[in-house]
Design an enzyme around this catalytic site. Structure first.
Site, PDB file in Angstrom:
ATOM      1  N   GLY A  46       0.796  -1.219   0.000  1.00 33.47           N
ATOM      2  CA  GLY A  46       0.000   0.000   0.000  1.00 33.47           C
ATOM      3  C   GLY A  46       0.827   1.266   0.000  1.00 33.47           C
ATOM      4  CB  CYS A  47       4.163   2.223   0.630  1.00 30.61           C
ATOM      5  SG  CYS A  47       3.739   1.533   2.236  1.00 30.61           S
ATOM      6  CD  GLN A  48       3.200   6.500  -5.968  1.00 28.49           C
ATOM      7  OE1 GLN A  48       4.331   6.972  -6.154  1.00 28.49           O
ATOM      8  NE2 GLN A  48       2.165   6.870  -6.696  1.00 28.49           N
ATOM      9  CB  SER A  49       8.589   4.260  -1.547  1.00 21.79           C
ATOM     10  OG  SER A  49       7.898   4.634  -0.370  1.00 21.79           O
TER      11      SER A  49
ATOM     12  CB  ALA B 282       1.038   7.282  -2.272  1.00 17.55           C
TER      13      ALA B 282
END
Ligand SMILES: Cc1ncc(COP(=O)(O)O)c(C=O)c1O
Ligand SMILES: Cc1ncc(COP(=O)(O)O)c(C=O)c1O
Lengths: 408, 141, 408, 141
Positions: free
Chosen positions: B52-55, B121
């Protein structure tokens, strides 16, 4: 929650703003599409004026807000259907696409040549043709449950059909052409008993009564936003998680993937596996307001109101000797199909139109029903929560006028 | 004796109370990220990634002899790393049950509440969930 | 036609109405989706408030009006594309669906095992995955034209690839991740020479320059309304009539049929053969206003304006030692992709967002490009006609600030 | 001698000019439909159907010895039949070239212009097109 038709009418701008041939609009074509409350219309404008951005992909605030609102619709719909799991809700462009998705992906995962799919004689083309195509592709047999003269499923013929290797059933809860509310739980139970899966076409149900998807317990449930006071361009597929999980994706592209290389592509989990491309963002976001609108009214009382309109209209038309009715079940939503004997439905529709009344004439995308009743088409008046007794009386008077003009 | 989770939260809120523009806050977050202890290379595995994180963000917890949990975390984005470092600064070396039952409100209080929406994000909600889940496993064991 | 950015900005309500973290919105995520002029937003409201009805099926006035307006969009779009035949325009829900349609129906009609499909390394996932699936289904080979370090097609490698039994080419006119304007006519000519058919993904082209589909002469052309100042939930497939005619339908159901019996179903002609179910009526009708908006501005001057913004932004960022650029072709639309060395794009996006600037960070649905340039993602600022020099200068200053905060 | 198309149009406009509500107009249209000569059964074939109408409409033309065209038409909807009867009342037994070049404006003048939009389910535009196309074929032959 009280039911006051005038309070409801005030929420639908078209009912006061539209005129037809200089006369006030009497909209009795609700089975084709319902009108929209101003809250829905305003939500679309508000979205485009303050937060329009593509969803699911951006770190920036606009995109985050749009995504949040977008996913909130999924959550709100999940609650509306009596607390199903939001990830089992797939956004599509309409009932038709939802059925196409299942007719594409389900057989690949679960059916083999020789298996049979059961539909009924009263299905909308959207619930016939995709299954015909699936049968062609996969060597399946298409079985059809006939309907009776009253326009009900002929349940006497069901047991014999179910003995024929039926692995999947696709049927509508409510008939769009005849208004019959089918004994859907009977069919779901029958499917369970023989271990078949069942898709319920709820397109004509959702605008009339509250759906408790959990207790219905169908495997797939499909419907369109535009028939429940929502925007065009949006529909839904609700499915059992374990089935959706095993079905291959339908349309492919961005969003629905996990990793793309030219050698191999892996797919995202539910619901995104079945949602690709930029979705109908404004439509999804504004649909929340349709649900909120539905939550503010007692659908039970609305149903009583509609039934009263249906009875009044039916009784009124019975006084016209040339009228024949189609769909005479005791279990009906507020859909009234009829013809004047010897008169083409088009003529009736044209006369009513001149008086500002919008009814539908034609085959209603159910040609097999027309074949069954041996007519080229039918006149259909379909009432919704915002219609009134006065409108119905005016309609009766207008059909009388049409009969006088056309039947002599 | 260790400070409690509540004490650590209050101290963090105190630190941020002197910063009123976003730039200073983010500089502090980034500093937290830089000061995070090096992440053991052997833990850089997919199963430790928080979704659920962009990174990419890794979070791992180990139970120490005294029963406290020691967390390691890392991210390839420095702001995300700073956010997870803030979380760890409060939860690290605490008892599993304290972690499980802790009430986290400092993000709102320091003006970073908007990072807690489910779609953000940076996946902050997911990180906190992971930290608590890890504690829960150890609580039972 | 003069080009005055301030006059244009006034037509886009979001540019003055939205704030981000208390700051005015600077919207540089136009490649993801463009903003909408008020004429489009108002047309949606107007439709729902005065003429909402289902199309193609009703005798009543509301339905006739909606149908007329709906079909007028098709006619207007046909004129906009320099007078193509309206019936070769298929309404879909977006570029992604348009490609899926062709990837489904074209191979059935025209390809056989062993045939090859050629795409390029810079395609959007929407123009990769559907072809991978088609190759799996039909035993076709997928070939990929590599790109150069500048982010251009490596045309040196084209001849060798074309010798490999290529029967179909699918490529984008403009790259969404790098901004490159590809030499599309070269590819169309190459396809012609070997007798292959070609689909051009115009999703990123239509918002920047006028398309003369007739002289492009591709076999298929696909794009989305939401990237050309139109509503979400609507896209287009333009195809050569003789190909569309021979391709089997894609989704099936109402409208696309001629006659349905349980034994046999026959299909409608173009364009309806490929359009089933209740379409995105409000979206189609309001899209006319997007075309009218585009017709009021000189796209040539707009392109000059955008190129000026791109140059200014590029020059500004060149002063930051940590900046690396991706996509450095001389032929570009106003898309600027970059990273700060050693910094995750997410961090840059977050800092810019705090200052009210919306850029996109991530893989932009083009993972193969990320693999090629060995980065986890990129920062992408994409400018449109309503963006200004002042916004670009503020953006440059903000990236400098981000570099200071993140690169020390 | 026959009346010209223009004359016939003017007479029709005259007839309708006395009717000002839609009901009277439609009654007249329906009467026109009823008075249409019986349609030869052998012409009830799919190839003579005019597309674009919700009801079925057949239009056939025959060249008579004097070179005029004689049309037959029918529909299973009486209003559509009336509309096509109006059209034929003007075009029947005229020279092909007159038909091809005739300017039809009576529908606007008698207040039925809205029937001429391309989507109108009565397909009036298509009927007129068919009538003219038939004339065109005969013009050349
Ligand atoms: C080049 C390209 N092709 C296809 C698409 C997919 O368009 P949509 O998401 O509207 O279906 C996009 C949009 O992101 C794109 O940029
Ligand atoms: C019973 C039924 N099923 C399916 C459909 C198709 O819905 P849509 O046109 O929204 O795809 C309709 C709508 O006409 C319907 O009434």
């Amino acid at each position: 929650m009280d039911f006051d038709v005038n309070l409801i009418r005030q929420q639908f701008p078209i009912l006061s703003e539209a005129t037809v041939h200089g006369k006030p609009l009497v909209y009795f074509d609700n089975a084709a599409t319902t009108q929209k409350p101003s809250s829905v219309i305003d939500a679309i404008s508000h979205y485009y004026r303050t937060e329009n951005a593509n969803v699911h992909r951006g770190v920036h605030d606009l995109s985050q807000r749009a995504t949040l609102n977008f996913e909130n619709t999924r959550n709100e719909l999940a609650r509306y259907l009596e607390n199903i799991d939001p990830k089992t809700i797939i956004f599509t462009k309409g009932t038709t696409e939802s059925i196409n998705l299942v007719a594409h992906s389900y057989p690949i995962a679960f059916l083999k040549p020789g298996d049979a799919i059961l539909i009924t004689e009263m299905e909308h083309h959207a619930n016939i043709v995709p299954w015909q195509m699936a049968c062609e592709r996969h060597g399946l047999e298409l079985l059809v449950l006939p309907i009776t003269e009253k326009g009900e499923w002929d349940l006497n013929q069901l047991p014999a059909l179910l003995e024929k290797n039926v692995k999947f059933i696709a049927c509508s809860w409510v008939s769009n052409a005849l208004g019959t509310i089918n004994p859907i739980q009977t069919m779901v139970d029958a499917a369970r008993k023989i271990g078949a899966k069942i898709l319920v076409d709820g397109a004509q149900a959702v605008g009339h009564f509250k759906i408790d998807f959990k207790s219905l317990d169908a495997d797939f449930f499909v419907f369109s936003a535009h028939k429940m006071f929502g925007p065009t361009g949006l529909g839904f597929l609700i499915g059992k998680e374990e089935l959706l999980d095993q079905m291959p994706p339908y349309q492919t592209g961005g969003e629905m993937i996990q990793e793309v290389t030219f050698e191999k592509t892996t797919f995202n989990g539910l619901p995104f596996k079945f949602e690709t491309g930029t979705p109908a963002i404004a439509e999804v976001i504004s649909f929340q307001k349709s649900l909120q609108f539905l939550n503010t009214i007692s659908l039970e009382k609305a149903h009583q109101h509609e039934s009263m309109l249906l009875k009044r209209a039916t009784d009124g038309l019975k006084e016209i000797p040339e009228v024949v009715f189609f769909g005479t079940s005791e279990q009906k939503v507020s859909v009234l199909s009829f013809n004047l004997i010897g008169v083409h439905p088009f003529d009736v529709g044209t006369i009513l139109d001149q008086r500002g009344i919008a009814i539908r004439t034609g085959h209603h995308c159910t040609q097999p029903i027309m074949q069954k009743f041996k007519v080229p088409g039918m006149c259909r008046a379909s009432f919704s929560i915002y219609n009134t007794i006065e409108e119905v009386d005016y309609f009766i008077e207008s059909v009388k006028k049409a009969a006088k003009m056309l039947c002599s | 004796m260790n400070k409690s989770i509540a004490q650590l939260q209050d101290e963090l809120i105190e630190v941020f109370s002197f910063l009123d523009d976003w730039e200073d806050k983010y500089s502090v977050i980034i500093d937290y990220g830089k000061q995070l202890l090096p992440f053991p290379e052997e833990f850089k595995r997919d199963e430790f990634i928080v979704k659920g994180c962009q990174s990419r963000v890794w979070v791992v917890g180990e139970k120490m002899e005294n029963g406290d949990i020691h967390y390691h975390a890392d991210s390839d984005a420095i702001i995300t790393k700073g956010l997870v470092a803030l979380v760890l600064s409060i939860f690290n070396n605490q008892k599993p049950s304290e972690i499980v039952h802790a009430n986290l409100d400092f993000f709102e209080k320091i003006g970073l509440g908007s990072h807690l929406t489910p779609t953000r994000a940076n996946g902050l909600l997911e990180m906190i969930k992971r930290v608590k889940n890890i504690a829960q496993t150890f609580e039972k064991s």
